[in-house]
Write a protein that holds these residues in place. Structure first.
Motif, PDB file in Angstrom:
ATOM      1  N   GLN A 256      51.509  26.071  47.740  1.00  0.00           N
ATOM      2  CA  GLN A 256      51.261  25.370  49.129  1.00  0.00           C
ATOM      3  C   GLN A 256      50.422  26.921  50.175  1.00  0.00           C
ATOM      4  O   GLN A 256      50.054  26.668  51.616  1.00  0.00           O
TER       5      GLN A 256
ATOM      6  N   PHE B 214      42.149  27.773  64.396  1.00  0.00           N
ATOM      7  CA  PHE B 214      43.088  28.018  65.044  1.00  0.00           C
ATOM      8  C   PHE B 214      43.538  29.520  65.291  1.00  0.00           C
ATOM      9  O   PHE B 214      44.873  29.710  65.917  1.00  0.00           O
TER      10      PHE B 214
ATOM     11  N   LEU C 299      47.456  27.755  72.131  1.00  0.00           N
ATOM     12  CA  LEU C 299      48.210  27.072  71.251  1.00  0.00           C
ATOM     13  C   LEU C 299      49.134  26.857  71.169  1.00  0.00           C
ATOM     14  O   LEU C 299      49.645  25.895  71.409  1.00  0.00           O
TER      15      LEU C 299
ATOM     16  N   ALA D 287      55.554  19.941  66.326  1.00  0.00           N
ATOM     17  CA  ALA D 287      54.635  18.994  65.944  1.00  0.00           C
ATOM     18  C   ALA D 287      53.854  18.929  66.494  1.00  0.00           C
ATOM     19  O   ALA D 287      52.481  18.341  66.451  1.00  0.00           O
ATOM     20  N   ASN D 288      54.052  19.517  67.386  1.00  0.00           N
ATOM     21  CA  ASN D 288      52.733  19.659  69.175  1.00  0.00           C
ATOM     22  C   ASN D 288      51.728  20.602  68.727  1.00  0.00           C
ATOM     23  O   ASN D 288      50.964  20.615  69.853  1.00  0.00           O
ATOM     24  N   ARG D 289      52.044  21.234  67.594  1.00  0.00           N
ATOM     25  CA  ARG D 289      50.996  22.560  67.701  1.00  0.00           C
ATOM     26  C   ARG D 289      49.998  22.524  66.458  1.00  0.00           C
ATOM     27  O   ARG D 289      50.866  21.710  65.888  1.00  0.00           O
ATOM     28  N   LYS D 290      48.574  22.753  66.451  1.00  0.00           N
ATOM     29  CA  LYS D 290      48.297  22.690  65.512  1.00  0.00           C
ATOM     30  C   LYS D 290      48.624  24.159  64.243  1.00  0.00           C
ATOM     31  O   LYS D 290      47.624  24.627  63.535  1.00  0.00           O
TER      32      LYS D 290
ATOM     33  N   GLU E 258      36.862  19.805  66.752  1.00  0.00           N
ATOM     34  CA  GLU E 258      37.696  21.243  66.517  1.00  0.00           C
ATOM     35  C   GLU E 258      37.658  21.901  68.207  1.00  0.00           C
ATOM     36  O   GLU E 258      36.392  21.315  68.756  1.00  0.00           O
TER      37      GLU E 258
END
Lengths: 530, 334
Positions: A107, A148, A157, A265-268, A494
């Motif tokens: 991962q 990103f 971001l 959780a609020n960003r990529k 995107e």
């Protein structure tokens, strides 16, 4: 009789009612002026708003971040006999992994690889093909970062909070899950302020919904996961080591606490990736460059690789076809109708029809093109040739109308003088009238072309709304045009494409401004007054 | 000036003539669904990056439009592949056969349809019945079929918030809308409504509760950001790419996540297909390689690049059989 007339006239214009009427008229005039000025101001405001939004959105697209990595091009990795067939992307991934030897596990390596654009392999292959001397060496090769990662480095971001110096921090190990100790308890207050979740026994958990706390300590980075008040003041906590420490700090040392205000959780982009990127940045491996890829490559599904050049060439080819068809046909038609055609019912009918054609919705021309050029003549889909032909149909009426007006504006004395010294009618027109009418004709043509340049709808029907990567090399190659490229980018999910959309709009606007400027210059230079 | 006009006309004529004798096509042409478009373009780009073939041209015409072009016949002027967000219809297959076209069907993955709202708003847990009641034109109240009277979510079910129903979704021309109607509305249709009129189950309210927001899903995303009380209907990839701003509502207790859609637990998902024209394989260069690339694990596998773009992969076993059939060019009904 005369008496009454005199009294009426003086009374009518000088009594109180008249003065009131006059005042009313002035007031009406003033109101109208103010309304007019207001309308202009409002229009200017909206124009400014539109332009400033587009420009601010587009600016980040004009530069992009590259990472320079030492890639191993030994014979083991790249076969010198056939350098094009190696696993180029794999070589770059290995080079990146070498920078972070502690990133192990499937991962984690996948996440790390994701920092680099998937087009990096192609860029490496092209560099090797361009310079075979690189083979067998370990050159530093620059490749673009993934969209990103690029957006993060542009600050779009995640928002960083202020960082704080902490003293008296201990950490139990160099790697893995670690226990932390803090000499004072202010960190607990900070964690509460950062929306940490308070659990049983006053344990504060830094979840993915809270701000992120990253602790720079002993040359490494620890992400805080839990905090609790410790016996005898201070605080204890748990963390995960993201970057290994040079030594375990069992005795208290100073550390820097970095906060990222946007919750994970609020960003990529994850904290892990942020730490890696910051490390690369600290090692001076990342640089921001002028986005040559954006200007000089074709379309792509990866925002960091997508470029506008294919659409620019497509637009240029299409406009060339449009001009080559509509200009000679339009001008010839205008000359015939204006100078040679008899004035009768048929020419009247033609004139009315030309004026009507100029107002037909452009999509109708697209349908016509689909039916005639594609289905009947079997011309290729998505080709600038067909696009140009359709747009030429659309531009023809504009050119004919402009050309006729310009011809009509040439005074009859010119014609009479030419005819008087024995020129034929054709000589008169081509040697004398047409050159004088040319500035007007060209202005009309350029305005018609500018309109055609921004047209999307008719091209939809003939397949120019397509994903085309290769730069078109001819009139029958598949191509797309600028406004269609904008339309397609605006529909991709995107976020990186949102900026590309604005940047492409700027380029299209630039084209239009240049075309209109040419029209103005031509008019000013060749204009004659009589 | 005369020379200029003449040479320009000559150029125009030469252009028109050259098009008539266009050289044999060496570039794959693909048409079809806009839902599959983002995935097929990614594969097309990869094929081009190998440097051995020209990058295929992918056109977004919609599933129906694509089928029409695809089935029109065999030859250079017809496309080689078509994308479809549903399986080919019998009538379309007949047209294909009638024109000498043998389609090779490849099921490439799933697409989840989500109902999402801004993270600033409340997360909802819905059932298909509640969605039907909130969005249908006609619903059953006390045994009678009436025009939808529900104005707030709380009217539909007291467990839901008392916010006005405001759902932004695709227009009737969209394939996403068709799939949504089929997977949610028709399934949850109340019996009385169904009995009243066969069309009633598919009709969506037009009194402002459902707002047709056009085909551009980015626009919906922006509107949801601006209005936390509004919900939007779109494909999973838009939720995935905007996961920082949006949250998907649970439907039937299942959250719209990658894993839930892949496992089939999430109830609102459809299959996506591509169709290859068997007659063109070997004639147009790169077709076999394109199929191989699409059906490789690096592309459509659980960790392939298509998954990054939002395509939900098929289960392992199905992927294997699909890849085998595709690479063997198993034509439909042949």
């Amino acid at each position: 009789m005369t008496d009454t007339a005199a009294t009426v006239s003086t009374g009518l214009h000088t009594d109180a009612a008249a003065k009131a009427r006059l005042k009313g008229r002035y007031a009406a005039e003033m109101r109208f002026k103010l309304l007019g000025a207001g309308a202009v101001a409002l229009a200017a405001f909206f124009l400014l708003l539109l332009l400033s939004t587009i420009v601010t959105k587009a600016l980040p697209a004009f530069h992009q971040h590259y990472v320079t990595l030492p890639v191993n091009l030994s014979a083991e990795n790249v076969n010198p006999e056939d350098p094009s067939s190696a696993n180029h992307l794999g070589i770059i991934h290995d080079a990146l992994s070498n920078e972070f030897p502690t990133a192990t596990g499937r991962q984690e390596r996948r996440l790390l690889r994701g920092l680099i654009s998937t087009g990096a392999g192609v860029i490496l292959r092209e560099e090797i093909e361009a310079d075979p001397a690189l083979l067998g060496q370990t050159p530093g090769i620059s490749v673009p970062l993934d969209d990103f990662a690029d957006l993060y480095l542009k600050g779009l971001l995640a928002k960083s909070g202020e960082s704080r110096e902490l003293s008296g921090v201990t950490v139990s190990a160099q790697e893995g899950d670690v226990d932390l100790g803090f000499a004072d308890s202010t960190i607990l207050e900070l964690a509460r302020g950062a929306r940490a979740v308070e659990g049983d026994g006053g344990v504060l958990r830094m979840t993915s919904g809270s701000d992120s706390f990253l602790l720079d300590i002993a040359g490494g980075v620890v992400k805080l996961t839990e905090l609790a008040a410790a016996d005898g003041g201070g605080a204890s906590g748990k963390g995960i080591v993201y970057e290994p420490l040079t030594e375990a700090a069992t005795s208290p040392v100073a550390a820097t606490l970095r906060t990222i205000v946007t919750a994970e959780a609020n960003r990529k982009i994850t904290d892990r990736e942020i730490v890696w990127l910051d490390r690369l940045n600290a090692r001076d491996l990342i640089e921001s460059r002028w986005a040559t890829l954006f200007f000089f490559t074709g379309a792509s599904r990866e925002p960091e690789l997508a470029g506008i050049w294919g659409a620019v060439i497509g637009s240029a080819l299409t406009m060339l076809v449009t001009l080559a068809l509509s200009f000679p046909i339009g001008v010839s038609a205008a000359i015939y109708l204006e100078e040679f055609a008899p004035k009768n019912r048929i020419t009247n009918l033609i004139e009315v029809n030309i004026n009507n054609l100029a107002a037909v919705p452009s999509i109708v021309f697209g349908l016509l093109g689909l039916a005639v050029f594609l289905n009947w003549f079997n011309l290729p889909r998505s080709a600038p040739l067909v696009g140009g032909m359709v747009l030429a149909l659309m531009t023809l009426p504009t050119i004919i109308i402009a050309a006729r007006a310009a011809l009509r504006a040439v005074p009859p004395s010119i014609r009479e003088a030419a005819l008087g010294i024995g020129a034929s009618k054709v000589q008169t027109i081509f040697h004398h009238v047409l050159p004088l009418a040319m500035p007007g004709i060209m202005t009309g043509t350029i305005i018609g072309m500018a309109q055609a340049l921004g047209e999307t709808a008719p091209l939809l029907m003939i397949g120019m709304v397509a994903f085309i990567v290769d730069i078109p090399g001819g009139f029958t190659d598949a191509a797309t045009v600028l406004p269609v490229q904008i339309y397609m980018w605006s529909d991709f999910p995107e976020p990186g494409f949102q900026q590309k959309t604005s940047a492409a709009i700027l380029i299209l606007l630039g084209f239009l401004v240049i075309m209109n400027a040419i029209a103005v210059v031509l008019r000013k230079r060749f204009e004659r007054r009589w | 000036m005369k020379k200029f006009v003449l040479s320009a006309s000559a150029a125009a004529l030469a252009l028109a003539a050259s098009a008539g004798v266009a050289a044999a096509r060496d570039q794959i042409q693909i048409v079809g669904s806009s839902t599959v478009f983002p995935f097929t373009t990614a594969v097309a780009e990869k094929l081009g990056q190998t440097g051995k073939f020209q990058t295929p041209v992918v056109e977004s015409t919609g599933t129906g439009g694509g089928m029409k072009l695809f089935c029109a016949g065999v030859g250079e002027s017809t496309p080689d592949f078509t994308n479809a967000s549903r399986a080919i219809k019998d009538s379309e297959l007949e047209t294909c056969k009638g024109n000498g076209v043998t389609p090779v069907q490849i099921k490439v993955g799933f697409d989840g349809i989500v109902i999402a709202n801004s993270k600033a708003g409340a997360a909802l847990e819905l059932t298909k019945e509640q969605i039907f009641k909130a969005l249908a034109k006609n619903v059953e109240v006390d045994g009678k079929v009436v025009a939808n009277p529900y104005m707030t979510w709380a009217d539909v079910d007291s467990s839901l918030p008392a916010d006005k129903i405001e759902v932004l979704g695709p227009p009737p021309t969209s394939g996403t809308r068709d799939a949504f109607v089929e997977l949610v509305m028709e399934e949850a249709c109340q019996e009385a409504v169904e009995a009243a009129n066969e069309k009633a189950c598919t009709e969506i309210r037009e009194d402002g509760g459902y707002v047709e927001a056009g085909e551009n899903d980015n626009l919906i995303v922006q509107k949801l950001e601006a209005n936390p009380k509004a919900f939007g209907i779109f494909g999973f990839s838009f939720l995935d790419q905007n996961a920082d701003k949006l949250q998907g509502s649970k439907i039937g207790g299942i959250e719209p996540t990658f894993d839930n859609i892949a496992s089939g637990d999430y109830g609102v998902s459809r299959s996506l297909y591509i169709y290859a024209k068997k007659e063109h394989v070997g004639v147009i260069p790169g077709m076999a390689e394109f199929i191989t690339e699409y059906t490789s694990d690096a592309a459509w596998g659980p960790e392939g690049y298509l998954a990054d773009k939002g395509l939900i992969p098929l289960p392992d076993a199905e992927r294997a059989t699909q890849a085998e059939d595709a690479q063997a060019l198993k034509g439909m009904g042949s």
